[in-house]
Design an enzyme around this catalytic site. Structure first.
Site, PDB file in Angstrom:
ATOM      1  N   ARG A   1      32.980  47.382  27.922  1.00  0.00           N
ATOM      2  CA  ARG A   1      33.149  48.854  27.929  1.00  0.00           C
ATOM      3  C   ARG A   1      34.315  49.275  27.028  1.00  0.00           C
ATOM      4  O   ARG A   1      35.072  50.201  27.342  1.00  0.00           O
ATOM      5  CB  ARG A   1      33.372  49.391  29.347  1.00  0.00           C
ATOM      6  CG  ARG A   1      32.217  49.138  30.305  1.00  0.00           C
ATOM      7  CD  ARG A   1      30.970  49.915  29.900  1.00  0.00           C
ATOM      8  NE  ARG A   1      29.923  49.814  30.896  1.00  0.00           N
ATOM      9  CZ  ARG A   1      28.975  48.868  30.905  1.00  0.00           C
ATOM     10  NH1 ARG A   1      28.944  47.933  29.958  1.00  0.00           N
ATOM     11  NH2 ARG A   1      28.038  48.865  31.839  1.00  0.00           N
TER      12      ARG A   1
ATOM     13  N   SER B   1      27.920  54.715  36.020  1.00  0.00           N
ATOM     14  CA  SER B   1      29.048  54.085  36.732  1.00  0.00           C
ATOM     15  C   SER B   1      30.295  54.911  36.458  1.00  0.00           C
ATOM     16  O   SER B   1      30.674  55.105  35.307  1.00  0.00           O
ATOM     17  CB  SER B   1      29.308  52.673  36.212  1.00  0.00           C
ATOM     18  OG  SER B   1      28.212  51.848  36.450  1.00  0.00           O
TER      19      SER B   1
ATOM     20  N   GLU C   1      35.533  54.681  34.057  1.00  0.00           N
ATOM     21  CA  GLU C   1      34.806  54.464  32.798  1.00  0.00           C
ATOM     22  C   GLU C   1      34.483  55.803  32.149  1.00  0.00           C
ATOM     23  O   GLU C   1      34.505  55.948  30.920  1.00  0.00           O
ATOM     24  CB  GLU C   1      33.498  53.705  33.095  1.00  0.00           C
ATOM     25  CG  GLU C   1      32.593  53.553  31.884  1.00  0.00           C
ATOM     26  CD  GLU C   1      31.190  53.075  32.236  1.00  0.00           C
ATOM     27  OE1 GLU C   1      31.044  52.017  32.863  1.00  0.00           O
ATOM     28  OE2 GLU C   1      30.231  53.786  31.867  1.00  0.00           O
TER      29      GLU C   1
END
Ligand code: FAD
Ligand code: EPU
Length: 348
Positions: free
Chosen positions: A163, A234, A330
């Site tokens: 990520r 997420s 995130e």
């Protein structure tokens, strides 16, 4: 170039919050992007590039110009060993995956049904079901908005991580990703290591279409469709912790999912931690922890940005109190004039 008269951001991000921008414009060419950056009318305004807004939380109204990436076009070339795709940044990611599988150019099937645009995919190095963008990325073309130059970065130069990429670090501002180069090996190998794909791993012959279908099926069962229930996937990253902490939690909960992550480190499942902390389905105002996948925060109906921020804060604090693990979001938090973070908002 196309300006939107209504400045509501509701149709342009997947959380479905009732927030506004000063102006919203669609860029259909690199010239459009440069024109907006150089136009006197916009010079003093903060600017934000948006794809499909599927990884964004607008924490309040954005007091500037939102520029929607709408660059289109796909071209394909081939060598003996690979197909090489040059894809404009405004193409839809999932439609690209579907099209490549239909054209018998496998390799992207594990990344089916990830919302958003191709130009956003390298930013957090999208990943799912055992494959990350960096496994298939050859290069990324970036337009520097101050000079008008287009620079080609090799996948190596993009410094991809979990990520993460150069586009979240040193190359965060002042550029637009205008195209992505992908290389798909003709000697295709299915990637079936992710637990949820184990049914397919039992079969003798597996094709890319079957993996594509299975990934779509799993994702539809677990993840809320953002067009029906606002969310940004997420909300937190899976935390990487020192192995001593991971092992301590595992002693108490032997069934806890945990994965090796380099020297003396472990990656834990944030969804599991949130669920075990008793927060699955927890509601705060109009926001809630999703009852099928605790890593996803949802707009359960008329949530305000503050509801989502306060819920995120509550999740971080409760998981820390329960396990001593710090969660990092995130989702990209956008403030009135620039990117912000949960930590910055809570310290204010
Ligand atoms: P946006 O949210 O519009 O933008 C994201 C960031 O990139 C912003 O900071 C924006 O300013 C910047 N940006 C956008 N385009 C450009 C550009 N061309 N140049 C420079 N900067 C730009 N992600 C995964 O990795 N794996 C998953 O499995 C996954 N599943 C998801 C499931 C759901 C239901 C949802 C809603 C999201 C999911 N995501 C997942 C997150 C999201 O899909 C990805 O992060 C996606 O790449 C975001 O694309 P976007 O076009 O919506 O980007
Ligand atoms: N789990 C729970 N409870 C939950 C959610 C998960 O116990 O409420 C457990 C699962 O049982 C499993 C483990 O946690 O043992 C991992 O769950 P899952 O396979 O659903 O994946 P995830 O870690 O929650 C990550 C990515 C997703 C990606 C999937 C599939 C991150 C932050 N998220 O989720 O990406 O689609 O794996 O590869 O890495 C996104 O980034 O937006 C996203 C959706």
């Amino acid at each position: 170039m196309k300006a939107h008269c209504n400045t509501s951001l509701k149709p342009f991000h997947t959380f479905g919050l009732d927030v506004h921008a000063k102006e919203i414009i669609a860029a259909q060419s690199t010239e459009d992007f440069l024109a907006f950056w150089r136009d006197d009318a916009y010079k003093m305004l903060p600017k934000l590039i948006v794809g499909e807004g599927s990884n964004l939380l607008f924490c309040q109204d954005f007091e500037g110009l939102v520029v929607l990436n709408r660059l289109k076009g796909i071209s394909v070339s081939e060598t003996d060993t690979h197909w090489h795709l040059h894809v404009a940044g405004g193409e839809n990611w999932h439609e690209l995956v579907r099209w490549t599988v239909e054209q018998n150019m496998p390799g992207l099937e594990n990344l089916a049904l990830i919302p958003g645009l191709v130009g956003s995919a390298p930013i957090q190095n999208i990943g799912a079901y055992g494959v990350e963008l960096n496994d298939r990325c050859e290069y990324v073309d970036v337009l520097h908005l101050d000079t008008g130059n287009i620079q080609r970065l090799s996948a190596h130069e993009c410094a991809f991580g979990y990520r993460d990429s150069i586009f979240k670090q040193s190359l965060k501002n002042g550029y637009v990703i205008v195209a992505v180069g992908l290389q798909l090996a003709k000697a295709w190998e299915p990637v079936l290591g992710y637990g949820a794909l184990s049914d397919l791993a039992m079969q003798n012959v597996v094709c890319a279409q079957a993996i594509f279908n299975k990934v779509c099926e799993i994702r539809r069962a677990k993840l809320p469709d953002p067009y029906l229930l606002g969310n940004a996937g997420s909300f937190f990253k899976n935390p990487v912790v020192v192995a001593s902490l991971g092992n301590k939690i595992k002693e108490e909960y032997p069934d806890m999912p945990a994965y090796p992550a380099g020297d003396h480190q472990m990656k834990l499942a944030a969804g599991w931690l949130i669920e075990k902390a008793g927060l699955k389905g927890h509601k705060l105002g109009g926001a809630a922890v999703h009852d099928k996948q605790a890593l996803v925060l949802i707009n359960a109906g008329n949530a305000s940005a503050q509801d989502v921020v306060q819920l995120a804060k509550h999740v971080v604090e409760t998981v820390y109190q329960s396990f001593g693990v710090e969660l990092e979001h995130e989702v990209r938090f956008i403030g009135a004039t620039e990117e912000t973070s949960l930590e910055a908002i809570c310290l204010r």
